[in-house]
Design an enzyme around this catalytic site. Structure first.
Site, short mmCIF file in Angstrom:
data_model
loop_
_atom_site.label_atom_id
_atom_site.label_comp_id
_atom_site.label_asym_id
_atom_site.label_seq_id
_atom_site.Cartn_x
_atom_site.Cartn_y
_atom_site.Cartn_z
N GLY A 107 0.81 -1.22 0.00
CA GLY A 107 0.00 0.00 0.00
C GLY A 107 0.84 1.27 0.00
CG ASP A 167 -4.19 -13.67 4.68
OD1 ASP A 167 -4.53 -13.81 3.49
OD2 ASP A 167 -4.87 -13.01 5.50
CG LEU A 168 -2.71 -8.78 8.39
CD1 LEU A 168 -3.33 -7.41 8.13
CD2 LEU A 168 -1.82 -8.72 9.63
NE ARG A 210 -17.60 6.60 1.39
CZ ARG A 210 -16.33 6.80 1.64
NH1 ARG A 210 -15.95 7.08 2.87
NH2 ARG A 210 -15.43 6.70 0.70
CE1 TYR A 259 -10.09 0.84 7.24
CE2 TYR A 259 -10.96 2.90 8.12
CZ TYR A 259 -9.89 2.12 7.73
OH TYR A 259 -8.61 2.61 7.85
NE ARG A 263 -5.59 7.87 0.10
CZ ARG A 263 -6.08 7.17 1.11
NH1 ARG A 263 -5.79 5.89 1.24
NH2 ARG A 263 -6.83 7.75 2.01
N GLY A 264 -4.40 4.97 -3.89
CA GLY A 264 -5.22 4.17 -4.81
C GLY A 264 -6.29 5.04 -5.46
CD GLU A 317 -14.46 6.39 8.29
OE1 GLU A 317 -13.93 7.44 7.86
OE2 GLU A 317 -15.65 6.12 8.09
CB SER A 360 -8.33 4.96 10.83
OG SER A 360 -9.22 5.73 10.06
NE ARG A 416 -3.21 8.97 -8.58
CZ ARG A 416 -2.62 7.83 -8.95
NH1 ARG A 416 -2.55 6.83 -8.10
NH2 ARG A 416 -2.09 7.70 -10.14
CG PHE A 471 -8.62 6.02 -1.14
CD1 PHE A 471 -9.34 5.78 0.02
CD2 PHE A 471 -7.77 5.03 -1.60
CE1 PHE A 471 -9.20 4.58 0.72
CE2 PHE A 471 -7.62 3.83 -0.92
CZ PHE A 471 -8.34 3.60 0.25
O1 F7E Z 1 -13.45 9.49 1.08
C1 F7E Z 1 -16.35 11.49 -0.11
C2 F7E Z 1 -16.66 10.32 0.80
O2 F7E Z 1 -12.68 7.28 0.23
C3 F7E Z 1 -13.33 10.79 1.58
C4 F7E Z 1 -9.07 5.82 4.11
O3 F7E Z 1 -7.69 5.94 3.96
O4 F7E Z 1 -9.18 7.87 5.32
C5 F7E Z 1 -9.71 7.19 4.19
O5 F7E Z 1 -11.12 7.05 4.32
C6 F7E Z 1 -14.66 11.51 1.49
C7 F7E Z 1 -15.87 10.74 2.04
O6 F7E Z 1 -11.55 8.37 2.26
C8 F7E Z 1 -16.57 10.28 -3.53
O7 F7E Z 1 -18.05 10.18 1.00
C9 F7E Z 1 -17.41 11.90 -2.37
O8 F7E Z 1 -16.64 11.61 2.81
O9 F7E Z 1 -11.13 9.28 0.04
P1 F7E Z 1 -12.16 8.56 0.82
P2 F7E Z 1 -12.19 8.06 3.71
O10 F7E Z 1 -13.47 7.36 3.60
O11 F7E Z 1 -12.17 9.34 4.48
C10 F7E Z 1 -9.36 7.23 6.59
C11 F7E Z 1 -8.62 8.05 7.61
C12 F7E Z 1 -8.99 5.80 6.57
O12 F7E Z 1 -8.53 5.25 7.57
C13 F7E Z 1 -9.37 5.02 5.36
O13 F7E Z 1 -8.66 3.80 5.28
O14 F7E Z 1 -14.96 11.74 0.12
N1 F7E Z 1 -16.59 11.21 -1.54
N2 F7E Z 1 -17.43 11.35 -3.59
C14 F7E Z 1 -16.05 10.19 -2.23
N3 F7E Z 1 -15.17 9.24 -1.84
C15 F7E Z 1 -14.78 8.34 -2.79
N4 F7E Z 1 -13.89 7.40 -2.42
N5 F7E Z 1 -15.27 8.37 -4.07
C16 F7E Z 1 -16.18 9.32 -4.50
O15 F7E Z 1 -16.59 9.33 -5.66
#
Ligand code: F7E
Length: 325
Positions: free
Chosen positions: A11, A56-57, A281, A151, A186-187, A129, A127, A193, A190
């Site tokens: 990662g 594997d974890l 979500r 998660y 970054r993947g 989160e 995290s 990216r 997310f």
């Molecule tokens: O979403 C909004 C989505 O998927 C950020 C991971 O590294 O950080 C990460 O989790 C925000 C959210 O990251 C899209 O609803 C809108 O509010 O980039 P994300 P995440 O969920 O914050 C934490 C700290 C971790 O630990 C996790 O492993 O963006 N959003 N539209 C979207 N998000 C995505 N992915 N795609 C969209 O189209």
């Protein structure tokens, strides 16, 4: 030569951390999963001299075997299913890997230490989160956790299990509560990216719109390269502890869009953005903003890359990557 074992080596954070430890003279081992993992070659090219070990974890005996080969002084547990949106669709698997995987790694490390807990130090990738429906602004180490996704719930389990191993067995086990951290590595699933890649493709005329979910959510985004340094610093302290790692700034997805389109010198980002409920979500984390005063005070850690610099770095990298195709 100190020795380190990193789970989640394929990662973003695994690669940055392995580079950092390499530069500090460590012998680095990485846990890699599955048969014929397509990322095996990428890791070996990026981190010369790394040793990859299969395990594997979800399989404790594989972890025991890997630890006995690597003989690490430091274990960094970064491996997880890390995509929040995916965790609703695969809640049980996420629980097994992101939650119970931490227990497996802690237990394997305890067995490896064989009664001498001073033999090894442990880092757990917790995290922001975990704060979910935030109960305090900004969020600190003692802020009540209220996870909003499978998660997040799994990360809370891993977080408390790490504290429990510290308190029960006296293990040097620290937990870094890292807020969102990004980079050109970054993947693409997310949001940062996804946006930087789309902006680059729009600039080059390869794509004409970007489809997103909730644009109002706010995140505290930092640079992954800065954040892995905090992980290492935690394991250099005499006492293990928990630390929030963040920038202390928050920005909405709209701010992110504006910064990314600006970096590519494209005016009026709204013309290119469409929303689709498909990317919403079931429960959202609306606002994250961390207070990393403790990390600054105890570890001497501070983020170096600003939000604007981070977004520009990602857009520039994607422009170069997309033009080379
Ligand atoms: O979403 C909004 C989505 O998927 C950020 C991971 O590294 O950080 C990460 O989790 C925000 C959210 O990251 C899209 O609803 C809108 O509010 O980039 P994300 P995440 O969920 O914050 C934490 C700290 C971790 O630990 C996790 O492993 O963006 N959003 N539209 C979207 N998000 C995505 N992915 N795609 C969209 O189209």
């Amino acid at each position: 030569m100190p020795r380190a074992l990193i789970t989640g080596i394929t990662g973003q954070d695994g690669l940055y951390l392995a580079e950092l430890l390499n530069s500090k003279g460590y012998e680095v081992f990485g846990l890699i999963r599955g048969q014929n993992n397509p990322k095996f070659a990428l890791v070996q090219e990026t981190i010369p001299g790394i040793t990859l070990l299969t395990g594997d974890l979800t399989d404790v005996s594989s972890l025991v075997r890997v630890l006995s080969i690597a003989q690490p002084d430091e274990v960094y547990n970064l491996g997880a299913i890390s995509f929040v949106a995916y965790s609703w669709e695969n809640a049980s698997l996420t629980t097994d890997v992101t939650g119970k995987g931490v227990l497996n790694m802690l237990e394997a490390t305890r067995l490896y230490a064989a009664g001498d807990v001073s033999k090894v130090r442990f880092y757990q990738a917790s995290s922001s989160e975990m704060f979910g429906k935030v109960q305090q602004v900004p969020q600190r180490e003692e802020t009540l956790l209220w996870p909003r996704s499978p998660y997040g719930v799994a990360k809370v389990f891993g977080h408390y299990m790490t504290i429990n191993y510290r308190e029960s067995y006296g293990m040097h086990a620290s937990s870094g509560i890292l807020f969102n951290h990004e980079s050109p590595r970054r993947g693409p699933e997310f949001v940062t990216r996804k946006i930087s890649q789309a902006v680059a493709r729009i600039k080059l005329g390869l794509q004409d719109e970007i489809v997103l979910g909730n644009l109002d959510a706010k995140r505290d985004w930092g640079f992954a390269g800065d954040y892995v340094e905090a992980m290492w610093l935690m394991l250099q302290q005499p006492e293990a502890d928990d630390y929030v790692i963040s920038t202390g700034e928050t920005h909405s997805i709209e701010d992110l869009l504006e910064a990314a389109f600006d970096a590519a010198e494209i005016a009026d980002w709204r013309k290119y953005v469409r929303q689709d409920p498909r990317f919403m979500r079931p429960a959202e984390v609306d606002l994250l903003i961390g207070d990393s005063a403790k990390a600054e005070r105890v570890l001497g850690w501070k983020p170096k890359v600003s939000f604007k610099e981070l977004v520009a770095m990602m857009v520039e990298s994607d422009l170069a990557e997309q033009s080379a195709r």
